[in-house]
Design an enzyme around this catalytic site. Structure first.
Site, PDB file in Angstrom:
ATOM      1  NE  ARG B  28      -4.055   1.556   2.505  1.00 36.96           N
ATOM      2  CZ  ARG B  28      -4.478   2.227   3.542  1.00 36.96           C
ATOM      3  NH1 ARG B  28      -3.755   2.264   4.643  1.00 36.96           N
ATOM      4  NH2 ARG B  28      -5.625   2.858   3.508  1.00 36.96           N
ATOM      5  CE  LYS B  30       4.882  -0.231  -4.583  1.00 34.55           C
ATOM      6  NZ  LYS B  30       4.437  -1.568  -4.201  1.00 34.55           N
ATOM      7  CB  CYS B  52      11.207  30.970  25.438  1.00 33.63           C
ATOM      8  SG  CYS B  52      11.424  29.285  26.059  1.00 33.63           S
ATOM      9  CB  CYS B  55      14.763  31.217  27.696  1.00 35.43           C
ATOM     10  SG  CYS B  55      14.986  30.678  25.973  1.00 35.43           S
ATOM     11  CB  ALA B  61       2.118  30.899  33.372  1.00 35.29           C
ATOM     12  CB  SER B 163       2.642  24.206  23.746  1.00 40.09           C
ATOM     13  OG  SER B 163       3.065  23.811  25.015  1.00 40.09           O
ATOM     14  CG  HIS B 298      12.151  -0.855  26.615  1.00 40.53           C
ATOM     15  ND1 HIS B 298      11.761  -1.702  27.645  1.00 40.53           N
ATOM     16  CD2 HIS B 298      11.007  -0.374  26.089  1.00 40.53           C
ATOM     17  CE1 HIS B 298      10.439  -1.723  27.723  1.00 40.53           C
ATOM     18  NE2 HIS B 298       9.951  -0.920  26.796  1.00 40.53           N
TER      19      HIS B 298
HETATM   20  O1  LIG Z   1      -8.083   5.038   3.611  1.00 37.17           O
HETATM   21  P1  LIG Z   1      -7.765   6.510   3.604  1.00 37.17           P
HETATM   22  O2  LIG Z   1      -8.998   7.365   3.855  1.00 37.17           O
HETATM   23  O3  LIG Z   1      -7.001   6.963   2.399  1.00 37.17           O
HETATM   24  O4  LIG Z   1      -6.770   6.721   4.858  1.00 37.17           O
HETATM   25  C1  LIG Z   1      -7.159   7.064   6.153  1.00 37.17           C
HETATM   26  O5  LIG Z   1      -7.865   6.020   6.820  1.00 37.17           O
HETATM   27  C2  LIG Z   1      -7.141   4.801   7.034  1.00 37.17           C
HETATM   28  C3  LIG Z   1      -8.007   3.880   7.870  1.00 37.17           C
HETATM   29  O6  LIG Z   1      -8.330   4.438   9.146  1.00 37.17           O
HETATM   30  C4  LIG Z   1      -5.781   5.044   7.714  1.00 37.17           C
HETATM   31  O7  LIG Z   1      -5.041   3.852   7.697  1.00 37.17           O
HETATM   32  C5  LIG Z   1      -4.995   6.158   7.021  1.00 37.17           C
HETATM   33  O8  LIG Z   1      -3.842   6.447   7.792  1.00 37.17           O
HETATM   34  C6  LIG Z   1      -5.878   7.410   6.905  1.00 37.17           C
HETATM   35  O9  LIG Z   1      -5.190   8.444   6.250  1.00 37.17           O
HETATM   36  O1  LIG Z   2       2.126  19.091  28.735  1.00 34.51           O
HETATM   37  P1  LIG Z   2       2.077  19.810  27.422  1.00 34.51           P
HETATM   38  O2  LIG Z   2       3.369  19.779  26.664  1.00 34.51           O
HETATM   39  O3  LIG Z   2       1.498  21.196  27.523  1.00 34.51           O
HETATM   40  O4  LIG Z   2       1.008  18.981  26.549  1.00 34.51           O
HETATM   41  C1  LIG Z   2       1.318  17.943  25.670  1.00 34.51           C
HETATM   42  O5  LIG Z   2       1.772  16.757  26.346  1.00 34.51           O
HETATM   43  C2  LIG Z   2       0.851  16.138  27.242  1.00 34.51           C
HETATM   44  C3  LIG Z   2       1.459  14.849  27.745  1.00 34.51           C
HETATM   45  O6  LIG Z   2       1.752  13.945  26.693  1.00 34.51           O
HETATM   46  C4  LIG Z   2      -0.507  15.873  26.578  1.00 34.51           C
HETATM   47  O7  LIG Z   2      -1.437  15.474  27.571  1.00 34.51           O
HETATM   48  C5  LIG Z   2      -1.042  17.111  25.854  1.00 34.51           C
HETATM   49  O8  LIG Z   2      -2.213  16.760  25.131  1.00 34.51           O
HETATM   50  C6  LIG Z   2       0.043  17.643  24.908  1.00 34.51           C
HETATM   51  O9  LIG Z   2      -0.413  18.791  24.220  1.00 34.51           O
END
Ligand SMILES: O=P(O)(O)O[C@H]1O[C@H](CO)[C@@H](O)[C@H](O)[C@H]1O
Ligand SMILES: O=P(O)(O)O[C@H]1O[C@H](CO)[C@@H](O)[C@H](O)[C@H]1O
Lengths: 344, 344
Positions: B28, B30, B52, B55, B61, B163, B298
């Site tokens: 798939r 292709k 930032c 930094c 905040a 973000s 890991h």
């Molecule tokens: O089959 P489509 O619409 O081209 O592709 C979309 O749906 C599929 C099935 O959920 C996914 O595997 C693809 O990653 C998504 O882009």
């Molecule tokens: O904590 P951040 O960087 O603001 O937020 C990001 O990482 C989190 C942990 O994977 C997720 O829950 C948030 O959806 C994502 O935007």
């Protein structure tokens, strides 16, 4: 010390359909967002698009021409992830390296000849044509010897990987039962063996009594935000009668199902005033010739938007390595959705 | 009829770490792509960004000021998803509605004072500072009575929900073991009890013999595309010695770990000539006071890009309802990555 409050304090919720957990952080919904914004698409689409490979009479990539269809239209996916004639075989090295060939059929279903509609814009009577086709496909594909599971689903919106806005869904039917429905088979069977009743029938009864997570219901179906919802505005449609698959739906139930799909998807479009993206899918019993008495027909909706038309929930680092996490509570999401149901 | 070929025919592969499967569709790759394209960010960032919040010397905040740090810097997340003082409690209705309060601590780790770097741009000796801090945090957080699992992770790139481009990662430490490491605990423990050896040690030995999925290795670690990889260029770093957690790493191993992280992330950046987005995370034994002899340290890397800097893999409809699906094979991905390792 404060008492534990679902609306205030971090907690985990259990998903009895899969046996897994979600982390809920209600206090976190005030977090400012400085990250990626999705593009808001304010395109207006024509009823017919000559460059769309799903519109009636147009020619697809493989040279085939679509008929001048007037309601629904189904065809084999030109780039299917599965093939009916894949050679049988396996590649196994000890316990740790294991692959098995997989046979299957991938189909595309156009919901309407109109390029400019979505399920949310369609009338329930027209969605009924889609439901009838789902029923027919489930019977036909599920009836094949080498097909033991039929996954009906829709990706709506480019944010959900949908590459063509023409209203359509897909069916991937295959030899083995995929991971998610396999979990649901195990959990529902175990519950049914223990209690003699369906897990989702008992759950729906609790939800109808409590009312706080119900979005909309009719005589035959209810749509609600499940207690264990992962996506911000996730919903599940559950049949009020306990049956295993779409093949067992009566005419009245098919009308009720069409109506509740219309109602839920139209409600979604009111949340942020845009066509609401989601992936949806029907979970029902495998077509492996067994009865699966514990299985209870339902449909999941997983929409990614969180705070606006352009800010979605990212299921990334912690979610990939640990488990899903959400900010807004399912109860707050249901309250908002419920308030938008009858604003048509 | 053709014989089954992993490089040609649709098949499923088994993940022995989780007990789950992935669908592989080699034919798939292709498929043309007409769907959503990500924006390519070609911004050049300054070494120091006054706006930032990560930094050195800037104000966050909540009004706190960052110190003038010169290597790494760690602080409690101002908008943590978990709280150390969350009240204890539960909300339970029968078997089907179950929530439990969850306590925890969320921290942010700045990898470098330089706003314009990523791990891929840093020297191994500077990454070593990060590894030292991970070790310290794992001991400190894991040593707390109410913390039984410590998840160290990074979201890199706005496409992964990050973000702020300042190089940083996170730690979410909590009372219960999340879903993914709980699966890995069960699978590794079962294997260890049956074979008296670690699952990943035996797996790594097979991979080192076969060679075809190895990306890069040094005396103490190997990075490879696992046989059951879900994401297009997914990789796993496995320690050659069997130990349970980062607290048990020797100085030499910490150097080796820093070096292989540098090498893998720099290789990623060469795949499409852009800073390669991913979520990464360390999986190691829970800090619940048990020995967990089956656990083998890991680190996972889940990068979303598929075909170019702007076309990613969508894990949507079928993947959400069924199980993950991939097009390019792990062997092809490993071949490409391996060819890019020493092009610095
Ligand atoms: O089959 P489509 O619409 O081209 O592709 C979309 O749906 C599929 C099935 O959920 C996914 O595997 C693809 O990653 C998504 O882009
Ligand atoms: O904590 P951040 O960087 O603001 O937020 C990001 O990482 C989190 C942990 O994977 C997720 O829950 C948030 O959806 C994502 O935007």
């Amino acid at each position: 010390m404060a008492t534990f409050d679902l609306a205030e304090h971090p907690h985990r919720r259990y998903n009895p359909l899969t046996g897994e957990w979600v982390l809920v952080s209600p206090h976190r919904s005030k977090r400012p967002w400085q990250g990626q914004q999705e593009e808001e698409s304010c395109e207006t689409r024509p009823e017919y698009d000559p460059s769309c490979y799903l519109c009636p009479t147009n020619t697809r990539a493989n040279g085939e021409q679509n008929p001048a269809y007037t309601s629904t239209y189904v065809f084999d996916n030109d780039f299917g992830a599965l093939q009916a004639d894949a050679p049988q075989g396996a590649y196994v090295v000890g316990d740790l390296i294991r692959a098995e060939s997989e046979r299957g059929i991938c189909r595309v279903i156009c919901f309407s000849p109109r390029h400019d509609l979505t399920l949310a814009d369609m009338e329930a009577v027209d969605i009924r044509q889609v439901v009838d086709l789902w029923q027919k496909e489930y019977a036909e594909l599920g009836g094949l010897d080498f097909i033991n599971y039929v996954q009906i689903f829709e990706n709506k919106g480019s944010i959900m990987g949908c590459s063509n806005p023409h209203p359509h869904g897909q069916i991937w039917a295959q030899s083995t039962v995929p991971v998610e429905p396999a979990k649901e088979t195990a959990q529902q069977t175990q519950y049914f063996e223990k209690h003699g009743r369906s897990l989702l029938a008992d759950y729906l009864q609790l939800e109808l009594e409590q009312g706080e997570r119900i979005v909309v219901q009719n005589e035959h179906f209810a749509a609600l935000v499940p207690f264990w919802a992962v996506w911000p505005f996730e919903a599940i449609i559950i049949s009020k009668r306990h049956f295993q698959h779409i093949g067992q739906m009566s005419d009245k139930e098919k009308d009720g199902f069409s109506q509740i799909i219309q109602s839920l998807t139209a409600t979604y479009d009111r949340v942020f005033g845009v066509s609401f993206p989601y992936s949806s899918g029907i979970h029902q019993s495998p077509t492996d010739g067994q009865e699966h008495l514990g299985w209870h027909f339902h449909m999941h909706f997983y929409p990614p938007l969180l705070r606006s038309a352009t800010v979605k929930k990212f299921m990334v680092g912690y979610e990939m390595m640990g488990n899903p996490q959400r900010d807004i509570t399912p109860e707050a999401a249901a309250r908002l959705l419920r308030s938008l149901v009858n604003l048509a």
